[in-house]
Design an enzyme around this catalytic site. Structure first.
Site, PDB file in Angstrom:
ATOM      1  CG  ASP A  60      -2.600   0.747   1.046  1.00  0.00           C
ATOM      2  OD1 ASP A  60      -3.507   0.396   1.118  1.00  0.00           O
ATOM      3  OD2 ASP A  60      -2.178   1.895   0.203  1.00  0.00           O
ATOM      4  CG  MET A 130     -11.411  -0.412 -13.837  1.00  0.00           C
ATOM      5  SD  MET A 130     -12.560  -1.984 -13.329  1.00  0.00           S
ATOM      6  CE  MET A 130     -14.358  -2.216 -14.026  1.00  0.00           C
ATOM      7  CB  CYS A 186     -14.565   3.460  -0.399  1.00  0.00           C
ATOM      8  SG  CYS A 186     -14.993   1.793  -0.706  1.00  0.00           S
ATOM      9  CB  CYS A 243      -9.809 -11.533 -23.141  1.00  0.00           C
ATOM     10  SG  CYS A 243      -9.086 -10.541 -21.302  1.00  0.00           S
ATOM     11  CB  CYS A 246      -6.509 -13.817 -20.457  1.00  0.00           C
ATOM     12  SG  CYS A 246      -8.263 -14.208 -20.369  1.00  0.00           S
TER      13      CYS A 246
HETATM   14 ZN    ZN Z   1      -9.635 -12.024 -20.124  1.00  0.00          ZN
END
Ligand code: ZN
Length: 250
Positions: A60, A130, A186, A243, A246
């Protein structure tokens, strides 16, 4: 080998047929990177330290603020202004001196993260945005390291497990291909402490099951938790052959 002190400390694990001494030895050998020491990382890190996961790396780069204390249960009011990873390292070592804790007090770029992934068997994504989740996912896909992702906002929680050591694993980007920064978090939308705590706790539970070789019911699935009804919904996450992270055409 477990020492007498460890046998005593983990006696409630040893009583479990599904964990036992073998499972506890697996936990002792476990190496987990937990990224984000906030509302998800607090219970996740505390439970994994308590469970005897032998090597924890915690990351962090924030200082503790008073508004964090409503949900980030590892910290105390007197800790305000301190570095979260330093505070957490101290807390985890006090909780369980049998384990090793290493802290990373900076925002990692992809190269630094890939270096860290070479030294662990599992990653818990406990970040709150994100962009970080997409970056961590892409690195875990590349390094073939299993990834347990948690997220929470308002009364809603999300839990996902992508076992990137398996060729059929979907990834976070298959589920959320739009990598634009999510504006809800948040800080601007609010969250209840026990909702984010529930998800962080589930991340720890899945981590313990994974390390001890117990099957997970949530691989390639999205679990949604509704804090108002206490109901969980489950959605299959299909691997996207196209994708960009991946898939075959990456
Ligand atoms: Zn993927």
């Amino acid at each position: 080998m477990l020492t007498d002190a460890e046998m005593l400390r983990y006696s409630r694990h040893l009583l479990l047929e599904d964990v036992g001494e073998l499972g506890q030895k697996d936990l002792k050998k476990g190496k987990v990177l937990i990224i984000g020491m906030g509302g998800l990382g607090s219970p996740a890190a505390l439970y994994l330290a308590a469970a005897g996961v032998g090597s924890l790396v915690i990351a962090d780069f924030d200082c503790l603020e008073v508004s964090n204390l409503q949900r980030q249960i590892a910290y105390a009011t007197g800790d305000i202004g301190g570095d979260k990873v330093a505070l957490m390292k101290h807390r985890l070592e006090a909780l369980n001196p049998e384990i090793r804790v290493r802290s990373i007090n900076r925002e990692m770029d992809r190269e630094q993260l890939l270096m860290e992934l070479m030294m662990v068997n599992l990653v818990l994504d406990c970040t709150d945005n994100m962009a970080s989740r997409q970056m961590i996912n892409a690195a875990c896909v590349e390094a073939k390291v299993p990834l347990i992702v948690g997220a929470a906002i308002r009364f809603e929680g999300q839990l996902m497990f992508f076992d990137h050591s398996q060729p059929d694993a979907a990834c976070y980007h298959c589920l959320f291909p739009d990598s634009e920064e999510q504006t809800l978090n948040c800080s601007n939308s609010g969250v209840l402490g026990p909702v984010v705590g529930t998800i962080g706790t589930m991340q720890a539970l899945e981590a313990i099951k994974h390390i001890t070789g117990l099957p997970s019911g949530i691989k390639n699935k999205l679990k949604l938790f509704d804090g108002k009804t206490l109901e969980w919904q489950t959605f299959a996450i299909n691997k996207d052959a196209n994708c960009s992270v991946c898939g075959n055409k990456k």
